[in-house]
Design a protein around this motif. Structure first.
Motif, PDB file in Angstrom:
ATOM      1  N   SER A  53      11.963  33.230 -11.069  1.00  0.00           N
ATOM      2  CA  SER A  53      11.584  31.841 -10.800  1.00  0.00           C
ATOM      3  C   SER A  53      11.057  31.147 -12.057  1.00  0.00           C
ATOM      4  CB  SER A  53      10.531  31.783  -9.693  1.00  0.00           C
ATOM      5  OG  SER A  53       9.372  32.513 -10.072  1.00  0.00           O
ATOM      6  N   ARG A  54      10.401  31.889 -12.920  1.00  0.00           N
ATOM      7  CA  ARG A  54       9.848  31.296 -14.138  1.00  0.00           C
ATOM      8  C   ARG A  54      10.958  30.753 -15.032  1.00  0.00           C
ATOM      9  NH1 ARG A  54       5.575  34.375 -18.191  1.00  0.00           N
ATOM     10  NH2 ARG A  54       5.211  32.605 -19.601  1.00  0.00           N
ATOM     11  N   TRP A  55      12.059  31.485 -15.155  1.00  0.00           N
ATOM     12  CA  TRP A  55      13.184  31.035 -15.966  1.00  0.00           C
ATOM     13  C   TRP A  55      13.845  29.818 -15.336  1.00  0.00           C
ATOM     14  CZ3 TRP A  55      15.294  31.227 -20.596  1.00  0.00           C
ATOM     15  CH2 TRP A  55      16.623  30.895 -20.754  1.00  0.00           C
ATOM     16  N   ILE A  56      14.015  29.830 -14.025  1.00  0.00           N
ATOM     17  CA  ILE A  56      14.634  28.697 -13.331  1.00  0.00           C
ATOM     18  C   ILE A  56      13.789  27.441 -13.522  1.00  0.00           C
ATOM     19  CG2 ILE A  56      15.424  27.816 -11.113  1.00  0.00           C
ATOM     20  CD1 ILE A  56      17.061  30.154 -12.207  1.00  0.00           C
ATOM     21  N   VAL A  57      12.468  27.583 -13.404  1.00  0.00           N
ATOM     22  CA  VAL A  57      11.569  26.439 -13.611  1.00  0.00           C
ATOM     23  C   VAL A  57      11.690  25.924 -15.044  1.00  0.00           C
ATOM     24  CG1 VAL A  57       9.144  25.761 -13.770  1.00  0.00           C
ATOM     25  CG2 VAL A  57       9.933  27.081 -11.810  1.00  0.00           C
ATOM     26  N   SER A  58      11.773  26.834 -16.003  1.00  0.00           N
ATOM     27  CA  SER A  58      11.873  26.419 -17.407  1.00  0.00           C
ATOM     28  C   SER A  58      13.169  25.657 -17.668  1.00  0.00           C
ATOM     29  CB  SER A  58      11.774  27.642 -18.327  1.00  0.00           C
ATOM     30  OG  SER A  58      12.925  28.451 -18.233  1.00  0.00           O
ATOM     31  N   ILE A  59      14.265  26.084 -17.031  1.00  0.00           N
ATOM     32  CA  ILE A  59      15.541  25.381 -17.195  1.00  0.00           C
ATOM     33  C   ILE A  59      15.457  23.978 -16.599  1.00  0.00           C
ATOM     34  CG2 ILE A  59      17.958  25.355 -16.491  1.00  0.00           C
ATOM     35  CD1 ILE A  59      17.408  27.328 -18.697  1.00  0.00           C
ATOM     36  N   LYS A  60      14.866  23.862 -15.411  1.00  0.00           N
ATOM     37  CA  LYS A  60      14.728  22.554 -14.774  1.00  0.00           C
ATOM     38  C   LYS A  60      13.856  21.628 -15.626  1.00  0.00           C
ATOM     39  CE  LYS A  60      15.296  24.199 -10.003  1.00  0.00           C
ATOM     40  NZ  LYS A  60      14.636  24.380  -8.678  1.00  0.00           N
ATOM     41  N   ASN A  61      12.763  22.167 -16.147  1.00  0.00           N
ATOM     42  CA  ASN A  61      11.883  21.352 -16.989  1.00  0.00           C
ATOM     43  C   ASN A  61      12.611  20.867 -18.238  1.00  0.00           C
ATOM     44  OD1 ASN A  61       9.719  21.645 -15.246  1.00  0.00           O
ATOM     45  ND2 ASN A  61       8.860  23.394 -16.346  1.00  0.00           N
ATOM     46  N   LEU A  62      13.372  21.768 -18.849  1.00  0.00           N
ATOM     47  CA  LEU A  62      14.099  21.385 -20.057  1.00  0.00           C
ATOM     48  C   LEU A  62      15.170  20.351 -19.747  1.00  0.00           C
ATOM     49  CD1 LEU A  62      14.188  22.094 -23.081  1.00  0.00           C
ATOM     50  CD2 LEU A  62      16.097  23.628 -22.572  1.00  0.00           C
ATOM     51  N   SER A 213      19.619  19.665 -30.438  1.00  0.00           N
ATOM     52  CA  SER A 213      19.082  20.902 -31.022  1.00  0.00           C
ATOM     53  C   SER A 213      17.567  20.945 -30.941  1.00  0.00           C
ATOM     54  CB  SER A 213      19.537  21.032 -32.483  1.00  0.00           C
ATOM     55  OG  SER A 213      19.017  19.967 -33.267  1.00  0.00           O
ATOM     56  N   GLY A 214      16.922  19.791 -31.118  1.00  0.00           N
ATOM     57  CA  GLY A 214      15.473  19.732 -30.982  1.00  0.00           C
ATOM     58  C   GLY A 214      15.007  19.962 -29.559  1.00  0.00           C
ATOM     59  N   ILE A 215      15.789  19.493 -28.591  1.00  0.00           N
ATOM     60  CA  ILE A 215      15.443  19.687 -27.184  1.00  0.00           C
ATOM     61  C   ILE A 215      15.499  21.162 -26.817  1.00  0.00           C
ATOM     62  CG2 ILE A 215      16.235  19.254 -24.819  1.00  0.00           C
ATOM     63  CD1 ILE A 215      17.134  16.473 -25.815  1.00  0.00           C
ATOM     64  N   ILE A 216      16.569  21.833 -27.224  1.00  0.00           N
ATOM     65  CA  ILE A 216      16.771  23.232 -26.836  1.00  0.00           C
ATOM     66  C   ILE A 216      15.663  24.135 -27.379  1.00  0.00           C
ATOM     67  CG2 ILE A 216      18.301  25.222 -27.135  1.00  0.00           C
ATOM     68  CD1 ILE A 216      20.629  23.226 -27.042  1.00  0.00           C
ATOM     69  N   LYS A 217      15.219  23.876 -28.596  1.00  0.00           N
ATOM     70  CA  LYS A 217      14.192  24.737 -29.198  1.00  0.00           C
ATOM     71  C   LYS A 217      12.772  24.200 -28.994  1.00  0.00           C
ATOM     72  CE  LYS A 217      14.821  22.683 -33.791  1.00  0.00           C
ATOM     73  NZ  LYS A 217      15.258  22.954 -35.176  1.00  0.00           N
ATOM     74  N   GLN A 225       0.142  21.145 -26.360  1.00  0.00           N
ATOM     75  CA  GLN A 225      -0.356  20.207 -25.357  1.00  0.00           C
ATOM     76  C   GLN A 225      -0.789  20.871 -24.060  1.00  0.00           C
ATOM     77  OE1 GLN A 225       2.878  16.869 -25.831  1.00  0.00           O
ATOM     78  NE2 GLN A 225       1.035  15.941 -24.996  1.00  0.00           N
ATOM     79  N   THR A 226       0.022  21.782 -23.533  1.00  0.00           N
ATOM     80  CA  THR A 226      -0.262  22.308 -22.191  1.00  0.00           C
ATOM     81  C   THR A 226      -0.213  23.827 -22.103  1.00  0.00           C
ATOM     82  OG1 THR A 226       2.078  22.231 -21.541  1.00  0.00           O
ATOM     83  CG2 THR A 226       0.774  20.236 -21.190  1.00  0.00           C
ATOM     84  N   ASN A 227       0.385  24.484 -23.106  1.00  0.00           N
ATOM     85  CA  ASN A 227       0.592  25.938 -23.064  1.00  0.00           C
ATOM     86  C   ASN A 227       1.356  26.366 -21.802  1.00  0.00           C
ATOM     87  OD1 ASN A 227       0.400  28.474 -24.278  1.00  0.00           O
ATOM     88  ND2 ASN A 227      -1.438  29.014 -23.108  1.00  0.00           N
ATOM     89  N   GLY A 228       2.249  25.496 -21.355  1.00  0.00           N
ATOM     90  CA  GLY A 228       3.063  25.810 -20.184  1.00  0.00           C
ATOM     91  C   GLY A 228       2.467  25.385 -18.860  1.00  0.00           C
ATOM     92  N   GLY A 229       1.260  24.902 -18.866  1.00  0.00           N
ATOM     93  CA  GLY A 229       0.579  24.549 -17.624  1.00  0.00           C
ATOM     94  C   GLY A 229       0.777  23.103 -17.238  1.00  0.00           C
ATOM     95  N   GLU A 235       6.667  24.935 -18.318  1.00  0.00           N
ATOM     96  CA  GLU A 235       7.322  26.079 -18.959  1.00  0.00           C
ATOM     97  C   GLU A 235       8.703  25.674 -19.462  1.00  0.00           C
ATOM     98  OE1 GLU A 235       7.352  30.307 -19.936  1.00  0.00           O
ATOM     99  OE2 GLU A 235       5.805  28.858 -19.383  1.00  0.00           O
ATOM    100  N   VAL A 236       9.087  26.172 -20.655  1.00  0.00           N
ATOM    101  CA  VAL A 236      10.396  25.885 -21.244  1.00  0.00           C
ATOM    102  C   VAL A 236      11.021  27.198 -21.717  1.00  0.00           C
ATOM    103  CG1 VAL A 236       9.904  23.499 -21.926  1.00  0.00           C
ATOM    104  CG2 VAL A 236       9.277  25.372 -23.446  1.00  0.00           C
ATOM    105  N   PRO A 237      12.361  27.233 -21.900  1.00  0.00           N
ATOM    106  CA  PRO A 237      13.028  28.492 -22.268  1.00  0.00           C
ATOM    107  C   PRO A 237      12.492  29.149 -23.532  1.00  0.00           C
ATOM    108  CG  PRO A 237      14.639  26.914 -21.502  1.00  0.00           C
ATOM    109  CD  PRO A 237      13.329  26.191 -21.568  1.00  0.00           C
TER     110      PRO A 237
END
Length: 282
Positions: A53-62, A213-217, A225-229, A235-237
């Protein structure tokens, strides 16, 4: 002599970049944990990756951040470039102001905007101090809109560079085109839409690749800013990869996530290469 002088860089690119990429892809099919090992498990790491689920959330956020960042950066950068192209007074000053944020690191930008968006000391506290007690603007602590808080900082950081690229493209267009448009009675907006923007196709493609390229990395800004929170709301990839490789000590899973990020880069670069080099051949 020029070819001989370029050999060290070619060797470095092949060994470090190509070799490192191949090494990462190779070990993504293993069960490497703390140290790399050749214990092949096939696609098990990828199956686990896409069921986490963490990876799926990171993909959606990105995806949310990426679409908004791509569209808004192109629009804002082009509008600013078009305004500066009108040869306004103090153009050099405005150009420097817009480009200055790009000179800062994403860590500095993230920390600065963390303070600006802080509900007690930032924009919300400032407006409430003026007497508007009902004003509320706290995106970094709201999981529903936290990615838009990151987006604000990202746009502030990167729009200036794209604006300069757009401005260079506009300055490369012959003034006779504008004169012909005025003679034909074509309005300014219509000239931009029908004539100028199609002529700037290579500029837009270059800007598109840089933004993508900037978005992906995306990583530094999130950590600062948030440390993923809050929770996993931002969360991002890239952060997923770093956490699994260096904190969870699961190299195989980190390599699998890295390979998926590499695949997304390839998906962007292949159309770009086709449009650039295929078009020239035609």
């Amino acid at each position: 002599m020029a070819k001989l002088a370029s050999l060290p860089m070619i060797f470095t690119a092949l060994v470090v970049f190509v070799g490192g990429t191949a090494w990462t892809v190779f070990y993504s099919f293993t069960s490497s944990s703390l140290l790399p090992r050749t214990d092949f498990v096939g696609l098990a790491q990828y199956e686990r990756l896409w069921t986490t689920s963490r990876w799926i959330v990171s993909i959606k956020n990105l995806a949310i951040y990426g679409v908004c960042s791509l569209v808004l950066t192109l629009v804002i950068a082009f509008v600013l470039a078009a305004l500066l192209d009108r040869k306004i007074r103090g153009e050099a000053v405005f150009r420097s102001i817009f480009l200055y944020p790009f000179a800062l690191s994403f860590i500095v930008t993230g920390l600065a905007w963390q303070w600006i968006l802080n509900p007690d000391f930032g924009l919300q506290g400032l407006v409430r101090g003026w007497g508007w007690e009902s004003f509320s603007f706290d995106p970094l602590n709201n999981p529903d809109i936290v990615m838009f808080g990151l987006l604000i900082a990202g746009l502030w950081q990167g729009t200036g560079l794209i604006m300069c690229i757009m401005l260079a493209g506009l300055r490369g267009i012959d003034d006779d085109i504008w004169k012909a448009a005025r003679v034909d009675g074509i309005g300014t907006v219509k000239t931009y839409v029908r004539v100028i923007i199609p002529m700037m196709r290579p500029v837009f493609i270059t800007a598109l690749v840089l933004i993508a390229s900037g978005i992906i990395k995306l990583y530094d800004l999130v950590v600062a800013q948030t440390n993923g929170g809050p929770g996993l709301a931002s969360e991002v990839p890239a952060k997923y990869v770093i956490n699994y490789m260096f904190q969870a000590q699961n190299l195989g899973q980190g390599f699998a996530a890295s390979t998926m990020m590499l695949l997304s880069v390839v998906i962007i670069l292949i159309p770009w290469a086709y449009l650039e080099f295929g078009g020239r051949k035609q």
